[in-house]
Design a protein around this motif. Structure first.
Motif, PDB file in Angstrom:
ATOM      1  N   LYS A 133       0.718  -1.201   0.005  1.00 56.18           N
ATOM      2  CA  LYS A 133       0.087   0.053  -0.206  1.00 56.18           C
ATOM      3  C   LYS A 133       0.745   1.268  -0.217  1.00 56.18           C
ATOM      4  O   LYS A 133       1.976   1.234   0.701  1.00 56.18           O
ATOM      5  N   VAL A 134       0.345   2.200  -0.724  1.00 53.78           N
ATOM      6  CA  VAL A 134       1.194   3.434  -0.945  1.00 53.78           C
ATOM      7  C   VAL A 134       0.689   4.711  -0.225  1.00 53.78           C
ATOM      8  O   VAL A 134      -0.409   5.053  -0.472  1.00 53.78           O
ATOM      9  N   ILE A 135       1.502   5.402   0.265  1.00 58.42           N
ATOM     10  CA  ILE A 135       1.197   6.897   1.006  1.00 58.42           C
ATOM     11  C   ILE A 135       2.351   7.778   0.346  1.00 58.42           C
ATOM     12  O   ILE A 135       3.463   7.511   0.750  1.00 58.42           O
ATOM     13  N   ASP A 136       1.710   8.916  -0.377  1.00 58.16           N
ATOM     14  CA  ASP A 136       2.746   9.582  -1.000  1.00 58.16           C
ATOM     15  C   ASP A 136       2.343  10.950  -0.562  1.00 58.16           C
ATOM     16  O   ASP A 136       1.228  11.609  -0.227  1.00 58.16           O
ATOM     17  N   TYR A 137       3.518  11.749  -0.477  1.00 62.78           N
ATOM     18  CA  TYR A 137       3.469  13.236   0.688  1.00 62.78           C
ATOM     19  C   TYR A 137       3.208  14.157  -0.515  1.00 62.78           C
ATOM     20  O   TYR A 137       3.169  15.267  -0.174  1.00 62.78           O
ATOM     21  N   SER A 138       3.599  13.815  -1.801  1.00 57.37           N
ATOM     22  CA  SER A 138       3.646  15.129  -2.722  1.00 57.37           C
ATOM     23  C   SER A 138       2.290  15.254  -3.467  1.00 57.37           C
ATOM     24  O   SER A 138       1.047  14.621  -3.066  1.00 57.37           O
ATOM     25  N   GLY A 139       2.198  16.006  -4.307  1.00 54.65           N
ATOM     26  CA  GLY A 139       0.820  16.278  -5.154  1.00 54.65           C
ATOM     27  C   GLY A 139       0.467  15.273  -6.069  1.00 54.65           C
ATOM     28  O   GLY A 139      -0.697  15.295  -6.783  1.00 54.65           O
ATOM     29  N   ASP A 140       1.375  14.204  -6.249  1.00 58.09           N
ATOM     30  CA  ASP A 140       1.037  12.939  -7.315  1.00 58.09           C
ATOM     31  C   ASP A 140      -0.166  12.340  -7.049  1.00 58.09           C
ATOM     32  O   ASP A 140      -0.710  12.150  -8.280  1.00 58.09           O
ATOM     33  N   PHE A 141      -0.851  12.211  -5.933  1.00 54.72           N
ATOM     34  CA  PHE A 141      -1.918  11.320  -5.882  1.00 54.72           C
ATOM     35  C   PHE A 141      -3.176  12.176  -4.762  1.00 54.72           C
ATOM     36  O   PHE A 141      -3.767  11.568  -4.299  1.00 54.72           O
ATOM     37  N   ARG A 142      -2.962  13.485  -5.052  1.00 55.45           N
ATOM     38  CA  ARG A 142      -4.086  14.221  -4.156  1.00 55.45           C
ATOM     39  C   ARG A 142      -5.250  14.666  -5.193  1.00 55.45           C
ATOM     40  O   ARG A 142      -6.189  15.242  -4.663  1.00 55.45           O
TER      41      ARG A 142
END
Lengths: 349, 349, 349, 349
Positions: A94-103
């Motif tokens: 499972k992935v948690i991304d801090y950037s704008g990539d998946f907002r």
């Protein structure tokens, strides 16, 4: 016990999630990845971790990074997560991304954001945009069926939590919103630069990015989803000489509500949000109240002379504004109680 | 589950132990006592504790204070603990006192200390002086048969841990010791005064109490017990604009040892001390490495040109220098592992 | 009216002398030179100078730099001044260099220094070493016949002024000297780096360069010239979170002098030194007392229990420790009163 | 040479004007008055003034206070100046008062102010209200016929200078104004309190007086005089961990003007105001640019998406916000050039 990988371990976001994972009873850290500091022990880069995390930081090319991990945190700039998130998910992570990539939920919304901040508007992993969720659990259900989350921006957390109840209740003019936001310096990351060199920063404050801050897009998206009208804010980012903390003063035109009524709206909205604390304007508040914690403290006020909402939102930008909120998402994505490893009071002074 | 009372809960020492007890799996807080803030919730005085410790602070006269508690922390000035410690012990409590009241083993030593700092030299509870121990577990065994402990002064912890291995090994001239100590402002307590008013303190530093600091007596007592000769130090207290942290530079004449030899002496001395970390002079060190933690980091160095030991001792004055060390004592007095509720890495930045 | 050139105008030393020259009634700034910021207005680099110094910074190759100036300030690293100082003097300039290039009177002493800090030990302009003087006017007469001056290092100013009276009087053991020195961050210059990035520095302190600081050589040289014996010090450089200011605690073994006698020695030594203020140990002192000024405040004390001198020396590292002292030298080299443009009280708070 | 008396010399406002008067070529300080510190030398209270101002502070009852002075500065709380200003003027003095006593032109306006902040609404010296002027030289001519001036509040200076050009030009909706203001701690004065105790303040920020700040009344009065409509602002006072400096973000609805047009309005308004510097939104700005100086730097911006003015106003609260502006008034009241003793660039860093 789940196994975690942290990409971008050498930065503030990376060390923040590392600290939290070290205390989490259900997680072990499997892999720390960074472009800088490769080959050094995490505890040589961050000496406070000596004896707690002496793992060696590996480069993104290291075979170890290709193993299976249950959860992968991307504490990386825009454009990194989208290059390998699919691969991680394919390996069962499972992935948690801090950037704008998946907002953003659509390629169009992403393109709008990317254009706004001068990036390539073509998303590298469009299929995931239908799977991802804007990872603010106070607005969106994050459940254990979720495979990917776009962890929100720090200013965005502070503004959205401060305005969402009023927008959802339909009691403010969504064209009148002003977000006057002050952040601590850690929000700018670990890389030294002239603006944050101690002698230039210690007794100083300034506004910046007046032409447009990258978090505006997500604030307008998320508030827009809550209300009936489009939202278009005036946003002023400022930096003050504190390390951690964001204080946002949020203004909007009301239609006659009293402070008491507004307080009720905010309490109701947050009744099931364990990390949001709502208080009235007579109760003293400061960012020290949330320093080092995952809480958002909201002071709810009405300027009755001017029929204007004024909410003051306090968070720790590295916790509820970043790694803390990421861990909250992780807890929810794995069916843990959302407060595990997070429900802690901080230290004072 | 043991039950704790904190006397002096309204100060930094009181809130510090409260924070730690809240996280400790074997303790519950039974009573918070303070002369100030009586009748207020602990979380109104310290808003970061909201939802974690909403107990009401009671006055020393409150009947609740007369109940049985398993452990009583006196986070109080000199002269307070000695008035009621016997009574507490009679009710079955174990006592940990932060002041000078129980740091000295005889009425004579106490009188010397009291005279030094201008207090009444007659101890109010002389019988307890034969039971108490100087509560630095690196020097004295603190066991579960111990009923009372004199928790050491913050500067003293930093200097004693930094010098004890060399004194015990008999390799320094104990008349040549200089302790040049810099503390953060929290060491002066929570009560506002002109010296620590932000505009006077923010970009400032100064030495103080040049005529004699109260911690000198205990440093000389404890180091004297370790070696063969009396110890007589030159001590300079300084305050710098940090919140938490003491950095002490400790100097003494050596008889030809190398840095490597000295390092060995220090590592050997501390091999069973979980909260002391020894490092050589090439390893970067700063108080940020121990901020918010119970660790003492010692940089061990020899100025070989001058045959002089130079040890730099880093602690958090409110943790290893106060509440953290107090909890370590509590753990030992109740037979818990000394690291319970303490073995944590802190936050950075 | 004399005309000045500042080489290294883009750094703290350069802007410091620029600020002072702008207020000096007898000087005008003719040329600002820097490797960085070439082509930008001085007031774009340093916005507080807007309207006061809007001159364009030129590169070292600019023809303007080859014109005649009455005084040239080299606010540059080691090795720069020695390359062109002769040329400047040939054009009729007087030279004040901030680096180690002209602080040593012989090629041997220079080579010792250069080796100590890892530079090429061959001086590029040995002829000037017989002309230069160590530019601390409290120790050496700087007169209008002087064409070149080596402006001292900031730590050196603080230590030498604090120890010179005692060394000259022959009352301390010159092998027992310990200099425990704390500097503000501006001493490290304007270039950002990780150690001085605000989040790492704001609540932090540390010692550094334990293996040897470059100012040790000149301290030992200058104190050695004053007394009968060689001087060999133990020196500890530390950095604390202030912008400007050095506080040095200086220790040495005495032979029985009292505090009063020592005070007399220091007052006598400094009776004609307008920028040195001597005070006893009961008088409160802090670096705020000298912030922004050219003063050195000395607290003179004796630890009578241990027959040990303890002097606490307070300066602003960018003023008496750098640009202020440079202007004092300039005044003396041109026959002006040494206090012109300097005798000012600073601002508080 | 004129002779000055400073009432309230022991506070920040008092020491600020003292520092400025010491450098002013046309003024000598005749009398320093304070309730606290009576009988002490000014330089014992403020050691940086040693050798510059060693005068003894006298009590308000001292006969020396009854002598004639050419100018009297009341650096005192509300209600003090109005008790003796008439007497001073009768003795031939000109009066500059820092409080709200003489900022309002009528007894009614004063009563409104006094009620707002909980003071007795009856003015003690109503006759002077017709003589006084609101002492912001950018708005009101202060000439040598003026005998009394009400020096403005620090927040008021920052907001009024930031909004006056737009209000006068009639281009903003005066009911839409929001003033989001951040001040350094020195604005709260020299008296220590819990909020500004270093450990509580160093890494902290908070809003305060949400129910109403005393400067709101004068801001609304002064802006109201400039435009056609009443002005009613929303005002948020905040304090951040800097010593000196106010940064106010000012918002109001525009009717379609561009940033360029707005800039023109601001430049035109200020063309004869030597202490106001106007700049566009692309030019970096921070309070460091005005620290220690009498300048107000205005960043003028339009959020064109929302047709909203955004002006960021930067001052040093103790200079243009207090003592510096007071000296500017004094210069004008005595026919001196307004910049004498003030036109200075400050120090960086």
């Amino acid at each position: 016990m789940i196994k975690a990988k942290v990409v971008g371990a050498g930065g503030y976001g990376g060390v923040g999630i590392t600290e939290l994972l070290l205390k989490h009873p259900e997680v072990e850290i499997g892999c720390l990845v960074s472009l800088s500091d490769t080959g050094r022990k995490m505890s040589d880069v961050f000496p406070h971790l000596r004896g707690f995390c002496d793992d060696v930081i590996v480069s993104p090319d290291d075979p170890k990074t290709k193993e299976h991990y249950d959860v992968v945190f991307y504490s990386t700039p825009d454009g990194v997560g989208m290059q390998s998130a699919e691969e991680e998910i394919a390996r069962g992570a499972k992935v948690i991304d801090y950037s704008g990539d998946f907002r953003f939920g659509t390629v169009e919304r992403y393109a709008e954001y990317a254009n706004f901040i001068g990036l390539d508007p073509v998303h590298k992993s469009p299929a995931l945009l239908t799977e991802t969720v804007y990872g603010l659990p106070e607005l969106h259900d994050v459940t254990d069926s979720q495979t990917i989350v776009g962890n929100p921006g720090c200013f965005a957390v502070s503004c959205i939590l401060g305005l969402a109840p009023a927008v959802e209740a339909g009691i403010i003019d969504t064209k009148s919103i002003i977000c006057d936001c002050k952040t601590g310096v850690s929000g700018a990351g670990k890389k030294p630069n002239a603006a944050f060199h101690y002698p230039n920063r210690y007794d100083n404050m300034n506004a910046y990015k007046l032409a447009g801050h990258q978090h505006v897009v997500e604030i307008e998206q998320e508030l827009g989803l809550l209300g009936e009208d489009d939202v278009q804010i005036t946003f002023t980012a400022q930096v003050v000489p504190v390390c951690r903390g964001i204080m946002s003063c949020l203004y909007a035109s009301l239609e006659g509500q009293t402070g008491e009524q507004l307080l009720e709206v905010y309490k109701e909205f947050n009744k099931n949000n364990p990390f949001v604390r709502v208080q009235d304007a007579r109760t003293p508040a400061s960012i020290a109240d949330v320093r080092g914690t995952n809480y958002c403290n909201l002071t709810v006020d009405v300027d009755e002379r001017n029929n204007r909402l004024r909410v003051i939102s306090h968070i720790d930008n590295l916790m509820k504004g970043q790694a803390g909120n990421a861990l909250q998402n992780m807890n929810l994505m794995f069916g843990f109680d959302s407060g595990i490893g997070l429900a802690s009071a901080g230290q004072y002074p």
